[in-house]
Design a protein around this motif. Sequence first.
Motif, PDB file in Angstrom:
ATOM      1  N   GLU A  58       0.896  -0.746   0.127  1.00  0.00           N
ATOM      2  CA  GLU A  58       0.483   0.240  -0.091  1.00  0.00           C
ATOM      3  C   GLU A  58       0.538   1.367  -0.034  1.00  0.00           C
ATOM      4  O   GLU A  58       0.736   2.616  -0.016  1.00  0.00           O
ATOM      5  CB  GLU A  58      -1.105  -0.116   1.429  1.00  0.00           C
ATOM      6  N   GLY A  59       2.154   1.205  -0.009  1.00  0.00           N
ATOM      7  CA  GLY A  59       3.305   1.975  -0.045  1.00  0.00           C
ATOM      8  C   GLY A  59       2.831   3.720  -1.419  1.00  0.00           C
ATOM      9  O   GLY A  59       2.276   2.635  -2.695  1.00  0.00           O
ATOM     10  N   GLU A  60       3.605   3.608  -1.600  1.00  0.00           N
ATOM     11  CA  GLU A  60       4.012   5.099  -3.102  1.00  0.00           C
ATOM     12  C   GLU A  60       4.171   4.494  -3.690  1.00  0.00           C
ATOM     13  O   GLU A  60       5.494   3.862  -3.738  1.00  0.00           O
ATOM     14  CB  GLU A  60       4.512   6.518  -2.195  1.00  0.00           C
ATOM     15  N   ILE A  61       3.508   4.398  -4.591  1.00  0.00           N
ATOM     16  CA  ILE A  61       4.051   4.061  -6.029  1.00  0.00           C
ATOM     17  C   ILE A  61       4.690   4.751  -7.102  1.00  0.00           C
ATOM     18  O   ILE A  61       4.270   5.646  -7.345  1.00  0.00           O
ATOM     19  CB  ILE A  61       3.035   3.087  -7.381  1.00  0.00           C
ATOM     20  N   LYS A  62       6.033   4.957  -7.165  1.00  0.00           N
ATOM     21  CA  LYS A  62       6.743   6.236  -7.492  1.00  0.00           C
ATOM     22  C   LYS A  62       7.399   5.799  -9.381  1.00  0.00           C
ATOM     23  O   LYS A  62       7.788   4.467  -9.320  1.00  0.00           O
ATOM     24  CB  LYS A  62       8.344   5.959  -7.295  1.00  0.00           C
ATOM     25  N   HIS A  63       7.763   6.384  -9.810  1.00  0.00           N
ATOM     26  CA  HIS A  63       8.098   6.736 -11.295  1.00  0.00           C
ATOM     27  C   HIS A  63       9.160   5.975 -11.465  1.00  0.00           C
ATOM     28  O   HIS A  63      10.665   7.242 -10.911  1.00  0.00           O
ATOM     29  CB  HIS A  63       7.623   7.412 -12.601  1.00  0.00           C
ATOM     30  N   PRO A  64      10.258   5.515 -12.359  1.00  0.00           N
ATOM     31  CA  PRO A  64      11.200   4.853 -12.158  1.00  0.00           C
ATOM     32  C   PRO A  64      12.651   5.713 -12.686  1.00  0.00           C
ATOM     33  O   PRO A  64      13.014   5.220 -14.124  1.00  0.00           O
ATOM     34  CB  PRO A  64      11.364   3.374 -12.133  1.00  0.00           C
ATOM     35  N   TYR A  65      12.428   6.843 -13.280  1.00  0.00           N
ATOM     36  CA  TYR A  65      13.049   7.996 -13.781  1.00  0.00           C
ATOM     37  C   TYR A  65      13.915   8.818 -13.133  1.00  0.00           C
ATOM     38  O   TYR A  65      13.604   8.822 -11.962  1.00  0.00           O
ATOM     39  CB  TYR A  65      11.931   9.168 -14.507  1.00  0.00           C
ATOM     40  N   ILE A  66      14.993   9.563 -13.507  1.00  0.00           N
ATOM     41  CA  ILE A  66      15.335  10.459 -12.305  1.00  0.00           C
ATOM     42  C   ILE A  66      14.908  11.287 -12.279  1.00  0.00           C
ATOM     43  O   ILE A  66      14.119  11.909 -12.886  1.00  0.00           O
ATOM     44  CB  ILE A  66      17.399  10.141 -13.440  1.00  0.00           C
ATOM     45  N   PHE A  67      14.982  11.456 -10.432  1.00  0.00           N
ATOM     46  CA  PHE A  67      14.609  12.638  -9.770  1.00  0.00           C
ATOM     47  C   PHE A  67      16.064  13.687  -9.536  1.00  0.00           C
ATOM     48  O   PHE A  67      16.830  13.374  -9.020  1.00  0.00           O
ATOM     49  CB  PHE A  67      13.466  12.446  -8.751  1.00  0.00           C
ATOM     50  N   MET A  68      15.724  14.724 -10.166  1.00  0.00           N
ATOM     51  CA  MET A  68      17.263  15.410  -8.952  1.00  0.00           C
ATOM     52  C   MET A  68      16.835  17.377  -9.253  1.00  0.00           C
ATOM     53  O   MET A  68      16.317  17.795  -9.894  1.00  0.00           O
ATOM     54  CB  MET A  68      18.307  15.965 -10.875  1.00  0.00           C
ATOM     55  N   ASP A  69      17.002  17.276  -8.171  1.00  0.00           N
ATOM     56  CA  ASP A  69      16.963  18.354  -7.513  1.00  0.00           C
ATOM     57  C   ASP A  69      17.996  19.470  -8.436  1.00  0.00           C
ATOM     58  O   ASP A  69      18.994  19.608  -7.134  1.00  0.00           O
ATOM     59  CB  ASP A  69      17.039  18.971  -6.063  1.00  0.00           C
ATOM     60  N   GLY A  70      18.572  19.837  -9.700  1.00  0.00           N
ATOM     61  CA  GLY A  70      19.365  20.279 -10.039  1.00  0.00           C
ATOM     62  C   GLY A  70      20.327  21.453  -9.502  1.00  0.00           C
ATOM     63  O   GLY A  70      21.749  21.337  -8.869  1.00  0.00           O
ATOM     64  N   GLN A  71      19.712  21.969  -8.649  1.00  0.00           N
ATOM     65  CA  GLN A  71      20.632  23.522  -7.905  1.00  0.00           C
ATOM     66  C   GLN A  71      21.185  22.466  -6.535  1.00  0.00           C
ATOM     67  O   GLN A  71      22.439  22.907  -6.586  1.00  0.00           O
ATOM     68  CB  GLN A  71      19.500  24.696  -7.429  1.00  0.00           C
TER      69      GLN A  71
END
Length: 317
Positions: free
Chosen positions: A197-210
């Motif tokens: 029942e946890g969060e399903i996340k998309h398997p893409y790169i998330f990056m806070d660039g700054q």
Amino acid sequence: MSIKILGTGAYVPEKIVTNDDLSKMVDTSDEWIMQRVGVKERHISVNETAADFAIYAAEKALASAGISGSDIDLIVAATISSETLCPTVAGMVQKAIGANCPAFDVNSACSGFLFALDTAVSYIMRGNVKKALVIGSERLSKLVDWSDRGTCVIFGDGAGAFVIEPGDGYLSSMLYTSGGNEVIEIPSFSGSSPFYEGEIKHPYIFMDGQETFKFAVSKIVADIKKVTQDAGLELSDIDYIVTHQANIRIIEYAAKRLKMPIEKFVVNIEKYGNTSSASVAIAFDELVKSGKLKKGENIVMSAFGGGLSSAACVIKW
Ligand code: UT7
């Protein structure tokens, strides 16, 4: 006793994707990418996997070392983009090169190659491994959201590999991790368990660039200073610096803060983009192949990225 580098190799897939190609896919331009990141083009896989790249880079490293796969006692591969969790990339290389030895992967994102190298060095220093193959290999194009202009212009695919053996050429090293998923996260496949029942996340790169940029510039400078000092050297004793190729501005900043000429930094981001754990190994291979390196010269390798993590070491050639 530590190690020396007996051979190096690198491989990038044939297909080149230019900034102009990307500007037809997302709202970007060659000018923005060159100015803000320093990438002109990147190599992108059409049908090869991270394991395939690793095999080709390993074969080149073996050829440059003048040995065969059966001479290898340990294989450590760094990757975050393997097609399979099992078998490992290192295991696929082991089979392809005909080695009969333990083989495993490590994951420390863009610092992964230097984590893998330090791991292999430790085995060699224990005395039970005589020749080790260390690889960084990535098909990051599989993890990129190709509709996100903030990340798809940055990354590229490729692999680099070293063959190492006992010697006196690894003068110092450091590994650093500051865990957490706030700044960079790459979720893996969440599965389809009817009980989860946890969060399903998309398997893409998330990056806070700054935020990543701030981390990178502070660590690259501090890490290079630390490993140089730990090796008993001054910055003026360092002949070449091979850093992770994430952004030309990070490399220029480091050169300025360290008061070192930019010519001492190996820069190839323009051709390959950010290849994560492969980038330091590919750049080091280019330095070797350039024929510039002379015996006794000191080289710093420095990497940083997801984890958050960073790593650095000093090599005497
Ligand atoms: O390998 C792991 C380690 N990774 C790193 O070290 C990466 C570190 N970070 C970076 O290299 C930079 O932060 C990036 C290259 C990722 C981004 O550069 P930035 O100068 O930090 O850009 P930004 O994210 O602050 O965006 C500035 C502007 C924004 O527009 P507004 O809001 O000012 O209107 C973005 O929407 O640039 C825009 N932008 C773009 N414009 C054209 C973002 N991406 C693009 C793009 N083309 N591809």
